[in-house]
Write an enzyme that holds these catalytic residues in place. Sequence first.
Site, PDB file in Angstrom:
ATOM      1  N   ILE A  83       0.878  -1.191  -0.147  1.00 32.29           N
ATOM      2  CA  ILE A  83      -0.068   0.077   0.084  1.00 32.29           C
ATOM      3  C   ILE A  83       0.887   1.006   0.187  1.00 32.29           C
ATOM      4  CG2 ILE A  83      -0.038  -0.148   2.461  1.00 32.29           C
ATOM      5  CD1 ILE A  83      -3.087   1.073   2.163  1.00 32.29           C
ATOM      6  N   ALA A  84       0.511   2.232  -0.748  1.00 33.06           N
ATOM      7  CA  ALA A  84       1.458   3.323  -0.877  1.00 33.06           C
ATOM      8  C   ALA A  84       0.583   4.681  -1.451  1.00 33.06           C
ATOM      9  CB  ALA A  84       2.600   3.178  -1.736  1.00 33.06           C
ATOM     10  N   GLU A 117       3.047  -7.101   6.691  1.00 30.86           N
ATOM     11  CA  GLU A 117       4.437  -6.791   7.039  1.00 30.86           C
ATOM     12  C   GLU A 117       4.763  -5.404   7.132  1.00 30.86           C
ATOM     13  OE1 GLU A 117       5.755  -9.483   4.315  1.00 30.86           O
ATOM     14  OE2 GLU A 117       5.245 -11.158   5.564  1.00 30.86           O
ATOM     15  N   TYR A 129      -1.634   1.735  11.019  1.00 30.61           N
ATOM     16  CA  TYR A 129      -2.416   0.256  11.261  1.00 30.61           C
ATOM     17  C   TYR A 129      -2.720   0.325  12.648  1.00 30.61           C
ATOM     18  CZ  TYR A 129       0.506  -0.617   6.886  1.00 30.61           C
ATOM     19  OH  TYR A 129       1.135  -0.303   5.694  1.00 30.61           O
TER      20      TYR A 129
HETATM   21  C1  LIG Z   1       1.908   4.888   5.002  1.00 27.92           C
HETATM   22  C2  LIG Z   1       1.262   5.828   4.070  1.00 27.92           C
HETATM   23  C3  LIG Z   1       0.417   4.718   3.160  1.00 27.92           C
HETATM   24  C4  LIG Z   1       0.516   6.598   4.908  1.00 27.92           C
HETATM   25  O1  LIG Z   1      -0.331   7.326   3.848  1.00 27.92           O
HETATM   26  P1  LIG Z   1      -1.013   8.917   4.135  1.00 27.92           P
HETATM   27  O2  LIG Z   1      -1.807   9.380   2.999  1.00 27.92           O
HETATM   28  O3  LIG Z   1       0.342   9.906   4.399  1.00 27.92           O
HETATM   29  O4  LIG Z   1      -1.718   8.725   5.681  1.00 27.92           O
HETATM   30  P2  LIG Z   1      -2.784   9.479   6.160  1.00 27.92           P
HETATM   31  O5  LIG Z   1      -2.761  11.006   5.889  1.00 27.92           O
HETATM   32  O6  LIG Z   1      -4.203   8.754   5.791  1.00 27.92           O
HETATM   33  O7  LIG Z   1      -2.642   9.229   7.548  1.00 27.92           O
HETATM   34  C5  LIG Z   1      -3.169   8.444   8.525  1.00 27.92           C
HETATM   35  C6  LIG Z   1      -2.651   8.103   9.906  1.00 27.92           C
HETATM   36  O8  LIG Z   1      -1.313   7.524   9.730  1.00 27.92           O
HETATM   37  C7  LIG Z   1      -0.451   7.935  10.475  1.00 27.92           C
HETATM   38  N1  LIG Z   1       0.632   8.745   9.751  1.00 27.92           N
HETATM   39  C8  LIG Z   1       0.770   8.828   8.416  1.00 27.92           C
HETATM   40  N2  LIG Z   1       1.879   9.612   8.148  1.00 27.92           N
HETATM   41  C9  LIG Z   1       2.673   9.773   9.292  1.00 27.92           C
HETATM   42  C10 LIG Z   1       3.815  10.320   9.567  1.00 27.92           C
HETATM   43  N3  LIG Z   1       4.758  10.940   8.688  1.00 27.92           N
HETATM   44  N4  LIG Z   1       4.197  10.241  10.984  1.00 27.92           N
HETATM   45  C11 LIG Z   1       3.462   9.764  11.867  1.00 27.92           C
HETATM   46  N5  LIG Z   1       2.317   9.157  11.479  1.00 27.92           N
HETATM   47  C12 LIG Z   1       1.812   9.243  10.235  1.00 27.92           C
HETATM   48  C13 LIG Z   1      -0.866   8.600  11.342  1.00 27.92           C
HETATM   49  O9  LIG Z   1      -1.680   8.125  12.432  1.00 27.92           O
HETATM   50  C14 LIG Z   1      -2.174   9.322  10.622  1.00 27.92           C
HETATM   51  O10 LIG Z   1      -3.205   9.849  11.243  1.00 27.92           O
HETATM   52  P3  LIG Z   1      -3.496  11.367  11.919  1.00 27.92           P
HETATM   53  O11 LIG Z   1      -3.555  12.175  10.300  1.00 27.92           O
HETATM   54  O12 LIG Z   1      -4.765  11.310  12.357  1.00 27.92           O
HETATM   55  O13 LIG Z   1      -2.229  11.792  12.520  1.00 27.92           O
HETATM   56  C15 LIG Z   1       2.218   6.730   3.293  1.00 27.92           C
HETATM   57  O14 LIG Z   1       3.243   7.292   4.375  1.00 27.92           O
HETATM   58  C16 LIG Z   1       3.377   5.799   2.369  1.00 27.92           C
HETATM   59  O15 LIG Z   1       2.929   5.725   1.088  1.00 27.92           O
HETATM   60  N6  LIG Z   1       4.531   5.478   2.726  1.00 27.92           N
HETATM   61  C17 LIG Z   1       5.516   4.799   1.965  1.00 27.92           C
HETATM   62  C18 LIG Z   1       4.983   3.401   1.546  1.00 27.92           C
HETATM   63  C19 LIG Z   1       4.839   2.656   2.946  1.00 27.92           C
HETATM   64  O16 LIG Z   1       5.676   2.682   3.972  1.00 27.92           O
HETATM   65  N7  LIG Z   1       3.668   1.734   2.847  1.00 27.92           N
HETATM   66  C20 LIG Z   1       3.474   0.906   3.854  1.00 27.92           C
HETATM   67  C21 LIG Z   1       4.269  -0.253   3.887  1.00 27.92           C
HETATM   68  S1  LIG Z   1       3.933  -1.356   5.166  1.00 27.92           S
END
Ligand SMILES: CC(C)(COP(=O)(O)OP(=O)(O)OC[C@H]1O[C@@H](n2cnc3c(N)ncnc32)[C@H](O)[C@@H]1OP(=O)(O)O)[C@@H](O)C(=O)NCCC(=O)NCCS
Length: 170
Positions: A83-84, A117, A129
């Site tokens: 997921i990304a 994972e 998560y």
């Molecule tokens: C993980 C990922 C999918 C989150 O996507 P996102 O659109 O930024 O997430 P959201 O804005 O919906 O955030 C949801 C929650 O995630 C957590 N979160 C997201 N980014 C965060 C950050 N940089 N630091 C801390 N918490 C974070 C928080 O709990 C957040 O809730 P909040 O906004 O109420 O604080 C994104 O960071 C990503 O694509 N990362 C790279 C790929 C990856 O690591 N995928 C997961 C592999 S297991």
Amino acid sequence: MDKAQKTEIHVRPMTGEDLEQVVAIDRLSFSLPWPPSSYHFELYENPSSRLWVAEIQEEDGKNQIVGLVVIWLILDEVHIATIAVHPEYRKRGIGRRLLVETLRKSVQMGAVTATLEVRAGNLAAQRLYKDLGFEVVSTRPRYYVDNNEDALIMTVTGLNNDYLAWIEDF
Ligand SMILES: CC(C)(COP(=O)(O)OP(=O)(O)OC[C@H]1O[C@@H](n2cnc3c(N)ncnc32)[C@H](O)[C@@H]1OP(=O)(O)O)[C@@H](O)C(=O)NCCC(=O)NCCS
């Protein structure tokens, strides 16, 4: 961030035409990205796979892919394989929305357990998560070959309509 400021997304099944953008987001998101052939396999050959993209509508009315998810559905278990969210669109609620939609679709397809994972150092993903009820159930030491980082196995059990109502209610 206020709920009202969060970006609206539309989640739809991934198609072959999306692969170029999907692979680009994957490359921007992971130190060990999936090669295009992996997406091709998941899309066309793996009967257990379901793939979706998250789209937003830009100001000019065009749809833009900003996120992707791939799951493997095996009996009543869903494994979130990847997921990304595109780096320029993170921290706007898109990852959470995409995961909630994924879990909703998974429950509709009969899943009662979800597993994934995650790198031990990926605190952003772990926080997302945990917010949705996932808990660390085990560790795979030195699982990631690029830096020998451990993988945490995170699971949420008892998926049902009550759970969906709970995660929809954030
Ligand atoms: C993980 C990922 C999918 C989150 O996507 P996102 O659109 O930024 O997430 P959201 O804005 O919906 O955030 C949801 C929650 O995630 C957590 N979160 C997201 N980014 C965060 C950050 N940089 N630091 C801390 N918490 C974070 C928080 O709990 C957040 O809730 P909040 O906004 O109420 O604080 C994104 O960071 C990503 O694509 N990362 C790279 C790929 C990856 O690591 N995928 C997961 C592999 S297991």
